[in-house]
Motif scaffolding. Structure first.
Motif, short mmCIF file in Angstrom:
data_model
loop_
_atom_site.label_atom_id
_atom_site.label_comp_id
_atom_site.label_asym_id
_atom_site.label_seq_id
_atom_site.Cartn_x
_atom_site.Cartn_y
_atom_site.Cartn_z
N ALA A 123 46.11 37.48 50.58
CA ALA A 123 45.76 36.55 49.51
C ALA A 123 44.31 36.12 49.64
N HIS A 124 43.85 35.89 50.86
CA HIS A 124 42.46 35.49 51.09
C HIS A 124 41.51 36.61 50.69
N GLU A 125 41.83 37.86 51.02
CA GLU A 125 40.98 38.99 50.65
C GLU A 125 40.94 39.18 49.14
N ARG A 126 42.09 39.04 48.47
CA ARG A 126 42.12 39.18 47.01
C ARG A 126 41.29 38.08 46.34
N TYR A 127 41.35 36.85 46.87
CA TYR A 127 40.57 35.76 46.30
C TYR A 127 39.08 36.02 46.46
N ASN A 128 38.67 36.47 47.66
CA ASN A 128 37.26 36.75 47.89
C ASN A 128 36.76 37.88 47.01
N ALA A 129 37.59 38.86 46.71
CA ALA A 129 37.19 39.96 45.85
C ALA A 129 36.97 39.49 44.42
N GLN A 130 37.69 38.48 43.98
CA GLN A 130 37.55 37.98 42.62
C GLN A 130 36.30 37.14 42.43
N VAL A 131 35.89 36.40 43.44
CA VAL A 131 34.80 35.46 43.26
C VAL A 131 33.46 35.96 43.79
N SER A 132 33.39 37.16 44.32
CA SER A 132 32.13 37.65 44.87
C SER A 132 31.21 38.12 43.76
N ILE A 133 29.92 37.90 43.96
CA ILE A 133 28.90 38.36 43.03
C ILE A 133 28.07 39.40 43.77
N GLU A 134 28.02 40.60 43.23
CA GLU A 134 27.31 41.70 43.87
C GLU A 134 25.81 41.48 43.75
#
Length: 64
Positions: free
Chosen positions: A31-42
């Motif tokens: 769940a933590h990895e999925r959340y970080n993938a959604q909010v990251s800005i490349e």
């Protein structure tokens, strides 16, 4: 002596507790990895939103 009689039950309870704990830990990590993938800005660039619309005149603002 009673502990020796119930050793199998104690072992099974410990195994179940370890299994539940590891499953909960894995679910939390996913769940933590999925959340970080959604909010990251490349690229570390600021997200820019451009709004193109005409502004209301004073008369139009008063009509609203």
């Amino acid at each position: 002596m009673n502990v020796m009689k119930n050793m199998e039950a104690i072992f099974l309870a410990a195994v179940v507790l370890a299994g539940v704990t590891s499953a909960a830990s894995a679910a939390s990590a996913n769940a933590h990895e999925r959340y970080n993938a959604q909010v990251s800005i490349e690229g570390k660039q600021m997200a820019v939103v451009t709004v193109t619309a005409k502004r209301l005149s004073a008369a139009e603002k008063a009509a609203i």
